[in-house]
Design a protein around this motif. Sequence first.
Motif, short mmCIF file in Angstrom:
data_model
loop_
_atom_site.label_atom_id
_atom_site.label_comp_id
_atom_site.label_asym_id
_atom_site.label_seq_id
_atom_site.Cartn_x
_atom_site.Cartn_y
_atom_site.Cartn_z
N UNK A 22 29.46 32.14 46.51
CA UNK A 22 30.89 31.82 46.57
C UNK A 22 31.33 31.49 48.01
N UNK A 23 31.01 32.38 49.07
CA UNK A 23 31.48 32.17 50.26
C UNK A 23 31.01 30.58 50.68
N UNK A 24 29.97 30.13 50.60
CA UNK A 24 29.57 28.76 51.06
C UNK A 24 30.04 27.74 50.02
N UNK A 25 30.50 27.93 48.94
CA UNK A 25 31.03 27.04 47.81
C UNK A 25 32.52 26.73 48.17
N UNK A 36 34.66 35.64 53.86
CA UNK A 36 33.79 36.54 54.04
C UNK A 36 32.50 36.17 53.90
N UNK A 37 31.33 36.10 54.74
CA UNK A 37 30.06 35.47 54.32
C UNK A 37 29.26 36.49 53.40
N UNK A 38 28.29 35.69 52.31
CA UNK A 38 27.45 36.31 51.68
C UNK A 38 28.04 36.99 50.54
N UNK A 39 29.23 36.32 49.92
CA UNK A 39 29.65 36.88 48.88
C UNK A 39 29.17 36.18 47.71
N UNK A 40 28.46 36.81 46.79
CA UNK A 40 27.42 36.12 45.62
C UNK A 40 28.15 36.43 44.37
N UNK A 41 28.10 35.57 43.42
CA UNK A 41 28.51 35.80 41.92
C UNK A 41 27.45 35.02 41.01
N UNK A 42 27.27 35.67 39.69
CA UNK A 42 26.56 34.91 38.82
C UNK A 42 27.34 34.05 37.97
N UNK A 43 26.95 32.69 37.84
CA UNK A 43 27.92 31.76 37.47
C UNK A 43 27.47 30.22 37.27
N UNK A 44 28.19 29.53 36.79
CA UNK A 44 27.90 27.96 36.92
C UNK A 44 28.59 27.54 38.09
N UNK A 45 27.91 27.12 39.13
CA UNK A 45 28.63 26.49 40.28
C UNK A 45 29.47 25.34 40.21
N UNK A 71 34.36 40.54 49.42
CA UNK A 71 33.58 41.21 48.31
C UNK A 71 34.31 41.54 47.11
N UNK A 72 33.43 41.92 46.06
CA UNK A 72 34.09 42.24 44.81
C UNK A 72 33.76 41.30 43.59
N UNK A 73 33.59 40.26 43.61
CA UNK A 73 34.20 39.15 44.73
C UNK A 73 35.80 38.86 44.30
N UNK A 74 36.32 38.72 45.31
CA UNK A 74 37.99 38.57 45.20
C UNK A 74 38.22 37.29 45.98
N UNK A 75 39.07 36.28 45.14
CA UNK A 75 39.31 35.11 45.70
C UNK A 75 40.98 34.78 45.28
N UNK A 76 41.77 34.54 46.56
CA UNK A 76 43.02 34.38 46.81
C UNK A 76 43.20 33.25 47.20
N UNK A 79 56.87 32.01 47.64
CA UNK A 79 55.77 31.18 47.34
C UNK A 79 54.92 31.88 45.95
N UNK A 80 53.58 31.55 46.01
CA UNK A 80 52.79 32.01 44.98
C UNK A 80 51.50 32.20 45.41
N UNK A 81 50.93 33.39 44.63
CA UNK A 81 49.54 33.84 44.84
C UNK A 81 48.83 33.86 43.72
N UNK A 82 47.50 33.34 43.67
CA UNK A 82 46.89 33.37 42.58
C UNK A 82 45.38 34.06 43.00
N UNK A 83 45.14 35.38 42.22
CA UNK A 83 43.84 36.17 42.75
C UNK A 83 42.88 36.01 41.35
N UNK A 84 41.74 35.77 41.75
CA UNK A 84 40.54 35.81 40.98
C UNK A 84 39.63 37.04 41.29
N UNK A 85 39.40 37.70 40.46
CA UNK A 85 38.51 39.20 40.80
C UNK A 85 37.72 39.44 39.71
N UNK A 86 36.61 39.97 39.96
CA UNK A 86 35.87 40.44 38.92
C UNK A 86 36.12 41.95 38.40
#
Length: 443
Positions: free
Chosen positions: A306-309, A333-342, A372-377, A436-443
């Motif tokens: 996820x980090x690289x993407x 943050x480097x090296x954050x991984x997730x199982x998914x369809x890229x 980590x988590x992962x958490x995307x904001x 403003x606004x803030x969208x949060x994606x987390x597992x």
Amino acid sequence: MTLEARRSIFSRLVLAAIGLSLALVLVLWFVTHQTVVTTLNEGAAKEVDVDIAGLVDIYATSGLDELRDRIADRVALTPAEGRTPHYLLANDAGERLAGDLTRWPALDPMVSEAGAIAIGEKSRGFARAVQLGPDLRLLVARRTDASAAVLRNIAIAFAIGGGMFVLLVALLGRLAALDLQRRIGRINLAFREPGKAVELIGVRGRDEIDELAGHSARALERQRGLMEAYKETSEQLAHEMRTPLSHLDNRLLKALQAEPAPRVAERLVEARAEIKRLVQTLESLLDIASSKSRRGDKAGLLPVDLSAMVTSLCELYSGSAEETGHSLTWEIAPGVMIDGEERQLSRLVTNLLDNALKYVPPGGKIEVSVGPGPVLVVSDDGPGISPADRKKIFDRFYRGQGHSHDAHGSGLGLALARAIAERHGLQLTLEDCVSGSSFRLEG
């Protein structure tokens, strides 16, 4: 014990069985203890009463001197079985005339009172007092503290036997629980990975769990068949709609190549844009339906960096942001991984970035972070989202009343983003912000 074990119904059943077995052993020990104590006390009372009857008979037939001799003989004799006897023959003043006891206890001889007394400094006994004459009383006692050894041995026997019983119950309960857990686990696995459902169809019905496994497998197979039919129908419908739209777009293109009047050419360009928007809307709807139908299905998910993407997407969007006058910054943050369809995850992030670039006026700031988590904001300092729109912002075809500088859009971007998130077992939420606004994606 782990949290998963504490939450397992089978672990709770085993613990309940152990607790019940332990309670049963304690109840049985208590009942046995009380029964033995009662029996020993009754035996001591009978021995005392028999002894008193014999001494009273000796006194009545042979007199005081003979009674004193008999008491002395009995004190000198140590019984091979039974309880050690103790005696006290005294006058009404309590002065000892015979026997090995020195002090008259608080027992009334006038009513032949019986009860527990102290014998010496550490021993206890059961005694009965009787009045033999106007100035003569007799106390006969039997030690009962010797029965403490019997009670102690009973307690030890119950502790050892009860412990083995509880351990046996725990072992058998755990083995039974593991078997049930394994069988239920197969059903849960079939729901998590529908492809495994076919393995349950051949299970023979030994009991209700096997019956449940068979019904679950058949239901999952029917569901998979329905979803495949739905997917096939949707793809066929999309193909049937794309084909005429594509032909219409080609005709419009040929009409433009014929160099019509400027006004006509403008209308033809607008028509081609509408066709493109219809195709995009159709594809978005199909993607939303596909993502929702595969929600929780882990089949086809592969490890994604996820980090690289996200870094790659931010670098790609930085040029567009600069052209529109936006400030796009990211902290990954480097090296954050997730199982998914890229491809799907990439579309989710691009939809959030497109939404920010659409609604944030030029000069605004857009910030992206991954942890980590992962958490995307994805947050911005734009006009924000009104309270009336917050509950509907993820609905299909809903377009808020924000200050968008882009009048185009189908209102499917955030709906598709949430559907993709749910397909990957993630949550996409809109956080409360002062501005403003803030969208949060987390597992």
